[in-house]
Design an enzyme around this catalytic site. Structure first.
Site, PDB file in Angstrom:
ATOM      1  N   HIS A  37       0.843  -1.208   0.000  1.00 45.60           N
ATOM      2  CA  HIS A  37       0.000   0.000   0.000  1.00 45.60           C
ATOM      3  C   HIS A  37       0.876   1.254   0.000  1.00 45.60           C
ATOM      4  CE1 HIS A  37      -2.916  -2.910   1.967  1.00 45.60           C
ATOM      5  NE2 HIS A  37      -3.593  -2.461   0.932  1.00 45.60           N
ATOM      6  N   GLY A 154      -3.104  -1.777  -7.182  1.00 44.76           N
ATOM      7  CA  GLY A 154      -1.950  -2.684  -7.214  1.00 44.76           C
ATOM      8  C   GLY A 154      -2.105  -3.749  -8.289  1.00 44.76           C
TER       9      GLY A 154
END
Ligand code: PAF
Length: 287
Positions: A37, A154
């Site tokens: 993250h 992602g």
């Protein structure tokens, strides 16, 4: 750093930034943050610049979990997440409750969803039929609330990124979707909040996803063209040799259409989902 839980307040602040010419970058997450993250936040910062506004949303979205899945067990650590956001230079954390994101849902009074009807069908969509409807709905809501110029996702959730990019285009959101590379542990395991569920034996065996990807890449490099069914069988054997691992799906497909291929060559995308113990892990990569 501001913490905001009201969609109306968030939208007002975002609008204010936009009117002042400040670009807004969004990093949607479900919390329990890790280095993966953090790399998304860094990418958002690169995109909006030092004077831009990076918003990280922290929301465990109930509509992307089936009733049989791990919603109540999904790991949460708000204090640690907020500390990490501060340290990573996030400007605002958006952390709404279910009541404000899906008003009246418990009583059957929430009734609007966003559905992508093609790329959601295989792989994650076949294993988790209601999952992507929840993802596209919450991401569309976040786009409307945070009003970002850029949103960073992602590559570990590769199909998710493809589905969101398609929704973004089809629904004319004025958002640039950026897909940032998967961040891995030193032994190759893709970082995921779910890795926390693995016991020490399972953690060791979880590297089988990365090993399968590396093995497929090596075969394609060696042979140029590889029969997809034969490669599937070889990799399935590698996976089932681990006592804790059970293959959910393993697919070779065209990265644009997500259609399966019969011959695997350089440029084909591979994705797999494996249960390690009770934890379902996913990974993918370009061959
Ligand atoms: O990838 C995730 O963490 C979630 O699916 C997302 C994009 C934040 C939507 O809830």
């Amino acid at each position: 750093m501001r913490s905001i839980s009201s969609p109306a307040v968030m939208q007002r602040l975002a609008l204010k930034q936009k009117r002042a010419g400040v670009p807004v970058g969004l990093v949607p997450t479900m919390g329990y943050l890790h280095a993966g993250h953090r790399s998304l936040v860094e990418e958002a910062r690169r995109r909006v610049g030092a004077s831009g506004w990076v918003v990280l949303s922290l929301y465990v979205n109930p509509t992307q979990f089936a009733p049989t899945e791990d919603l109540s067990k999904y790991p949460r650590d708000l204090k640690r997440d907020l500390a990490m956001c501060r340290e990573a230079g996030v400007d605002a954390v958006f952390m709404p409750s279910d009541a404000v994101m899906y008003p009246g849902r418990e009583e059957g009074r929430y009734s609007t969803y966003v559905v992508e009807e093609s790329l959601t069908r295989p792989m994650e969509g076949a294993s988790r039929p209601t999952h992507f409807r929840g993802v596209t709905t919450v991401v569309a809501k976040l786009f409307n609330i945070v009003l970002p110029e850029v949103a960073v996702f992602g590559a570990k959730d590769w199909q998710q990124a493809a589905v969101i990019s398609r929704m973004n285009r089809d629904m004319n959101f004025p958002v640039r979707i950026v897909v940032a590379p998967t961040v891995r542990e030193p032994d190759g395991l893709a970082m995921s909040s779910r890795n926390k569920y693995l016991d020490p034996t399972q953690r060791l065996q979880a590297t089988v996803l990365w090993e399968s990807l590396k093995s497929a890449r090596a075969e394609v490099k060696r042979n140029g063209t590889v029969d997809a069914a034969a490669l599937h069988a070889r990799l399935s054997a590698i996976i089932s040799a681990r006592s804790e691992a059970r293959l959910d799906y393993l697919e070779f497909f065209d990265p644009e259409t997500l259609q399966p291929v019969v011959e695997v060559t350089k440029g084909v995308q591979m994705a797999l989902a494996v249960f390690v113990g009770k934890t379902r892990l996913i990974d993918n990569g370009r061959l």
